[in-house]
Write a protein that holds these residues in place. Sequence first.
Motif, PDB file in Angstrom:
ATOM      1  N   ILE A 112       0.862  -1.186   0.000  1.00  0.00           N
ATOM      2  CA  ILE A 112       0.000   0.000   0.000  1.00  0.00           C
ATOM      3  C   ILE A 112       0.893   1.229   0.000  1.00  0.00           C
ATOM      4  O   ILE A 112       1.774   1.370   0.857  1.00  0.00           O
ATOM      5  CB  ILE A 112      -0.937   0.026   1.227  1.00  0.00           C
ATOM      6  N   LEU A 113       0.689   2.094  -0.964  1.00  0.00           N
ATOM      7  CA  LEU A 113       1.417   3.354  -1.034  1.00  0.00           C
ATOM      8  C   LEU A 113       0.481   4.488  -0.624  1.00  0.00           C
ATOM      9  O   LEU A 113      -0.564   4.698  -1.246  1.00  0.00           O
ATOM     10  CB  LEU A 113       1.930   3.613  -2.452  1.00  0.00           C
ATOM     11  N   HIS A 114       0.863   5.188   0.422  1.00  0.00           N
ATOM     12  CA  HIS A 114       0.126   6.379   0.843  1.00  0.00           C
ATOM     13  C   HIS A 114       0.724   7.564   0.087  1.00  0.00           C
ATOM     14  O   HIS A 114       1.839   8.003   0.364  1.00  0.00           O
ATOM     15  CB  HIS A 114       0.214   6.554   2.362  1.00  0.00           C
ATOM     16  N   HIS A 115      -0.050   8.027  -0.886  1.00  0.00           N
ATOM     17  CA  HIS A 115       0.445   8.977  -1.883  1.00  0.00           C
ATOM     18  C   HIS A 115      -0.202  10.343  -1.714  1.00  0.00           C
ATOM     19  O   HIS A 115      -1.426  10.465  -1.690  1.00  0.00           O
ATOM     20  CB  HIS A 115       0.143   8.437  -3.287  1.00  0.00           C
ATOM     21  N   LEU A 116       0.638  11.363  -1.597  1.00  0.00           N
ATOM     22  CA  LEU A 116       0.173  12.744  -1.522  1.00  0.00           C
ATOM     23  C   LEU A 116       0.351  13.400  -2.875  1.00  0.00           C
ATOM     24  O   LEU A 116       1.412  13.285  -3.495  1.00  0.00           O
ATOM     25  CB  LEU A 116       0.987  13.501  -0.460  1.00  0.00           C
ATOM     26  N   ASN A 117      -0.682  14.092  -3.350  1.00  0.00           N
ATOM     27  CA  ASN A 117      -0.578  14.731  -4.657  1.00  0.00           C
ATOM     28  C   ASN A 117       0.526  15.791  -4.660  1.00  0.00           C
ATOM     29  O   ASN A 117       0.814  16.430  -3.658  1.00  0.00           O
ATOM     30  CB  ASN A 117      -1.912  15.371  -5.064  1.00  0.00           C
ATOM     31  N   GLU A 135       5.858   0.518 -10.483  1.00  0.00           N
ATOM     32  CA  GLU A 135       5.520   0.115 -11.849  1.00  0.00           C
ATOM     33  C   GLU A 135       6.703  -0.612 -12.506  1.00  0.00           C
ATOM     34  O   GLU A 135       6.518  -1.610 -13.209  1.00  0.00           O
ATOM     35  CB  GLU A 135       5.118   1.331 -12.679  1.00  0.00           C
ATOM     36  N   GLU A 136       7.913  -0.110 -12.292  1.00  0.00           N
ATOM     37  CA  GLU A 136       9.097  -0.768 -12.859  1.00  0.00           C
ATOM     38  C   GLU A 136       9.281  -2.164 -12.279  1.00  0.00           C
ATOM     39  O   GLU A 136       9.679  -3.097 -12.989  1.00  0.00           O
ATOM     40  CB  GLU A 136      10.360   0.069 -12.587  1.00  0.00           C
ATOM     41  N   TYR A 138       0.296  -3.547  -6.116  1.00  0.00           N
ATOM     42  CA  TYR A 138       0.231  -2.485  -5.112  1.00  0.00           C
ATOM     43  C   TYR A 138      -1.078  -1.718  -5.230  1.00  0.00           C
ATOM     44  O   TYR A 138      -1.784  -1.791  -6.240  1.00  0.00           O
ATOM     45  CB  TYR A 138       1.426  -1.533  -5.250  1.00  0.00           C
ATOM     46  N   LYS A 139      -1.358  -0.975  -4.179  1.00  0.00           N
ATOM     47  CA  LYS A 139      -2.564  -0.158  -4.122  1.00  0.00           C
ATOM     48  C   LYS A 139      -2.173   1.253  -3.685  1.00  0.00           C
ATOM     49  O   LYS A 139      -1.340   1.419  -2.801  1.00  0.00           O
ATOM     50  CB  LYS A 139      -3.550  -0.760  -3.115  1.00  0.00           C
ATOM     51  N   ILE A 140      -2.777   2.247  -4.315  1.00  0.00           N
ATOM     52  CA  ILE A 140      -2.537   3.641  -3.941  1.00  0.00           C
ATOM     53  C   ILE A 140      -3.678   4.135  -3.068  1.00  0.00           C
ATOM     54  O   ILE A 140      -4.855   3.997  -3.421  1.00  0.00           O
ATOM     55  CB  ILE A 140      -2.422   4.546  -5.186  1.00  0.00           C
ATOM     56  N   VAL A 141      -3.331   4.690  -1.916  1.00  0.00           N
ATOM     57  CA  VAL A 141      -4.289   5.432  -1.096  1.00  0.00           C
ATOM     58  C   VAL A 141      -3.892   6.897  -1.235  1.00  0.00           C
ATOM     59  O   VAL A 141      -2.791   7.292  -0.832  1.00  0.00           O
ATOM     60  CB  VAL A 141      -4.250   4.992   0.378  1.00  0.00           C
TER      61      VAL A 141
END
Length: 205
Positions: free
Chosen positions: A3-8, A20-21, A26-29
């Motif tokens: 799980i990737l906690h992603h901030l814009n 991706e490479e 995986y999952k984006i939160v």
Amino acid sequence: MIILHHLNKSRSKRIIWLLEELQVEYKIVAYQRDKENFLAPEALKKIHPLGKSPVIEDNGQIIAESGAISEYLISRYGSGKLAPQKETNEYSEYLQWLHFAESSAILPLLMKMYLQKDGCETRYLATYVDSEINNVISYFNDSLKGKTYLINEQLSGADIMMSFIVEILEKNGTLASFEHIKRYADLLKTHHAFNKADLLEAQYE
């Protein structure tokens, strides 16, 4: 699943590219910055006390810091990709660039951004910051002379980490002043996973 906690509009786009490479599941939160102060939301503090991004969850662990996340993911899931073999000179060089992105390279660029936002007059700091940016980015530019990528003529985690520095230079209009970084920037954009990360970040905007 990772799980990737992603901030814009943050450094975590690099981790999307890396995932991706690596072609892992995986999952984006996604989280959005406050529209007034541009800071991360309080919700991120529920994941990590500093409330910053990127942060990943994997195998019961919560891992912060882009460099540490990159090292962890490449070591665990890379299967020999995106990093030289350990205990080689190339691996030592790779580690230096991997962490250069979040140490020597980013600090003066962030200080420049903060000074511009503040709008204050300084007696010393602004001049020092400009000088340090020139020193650091010139070093990066010179290191790319005669090279395709930073290490072993192939894409590595070091290139993925340094891509954020390249994007800052592109956004602030100084990229054209550094011919080797400019060529390198164009090369990074040819990678499918780089462009996929751009699309995903826009999707979660």
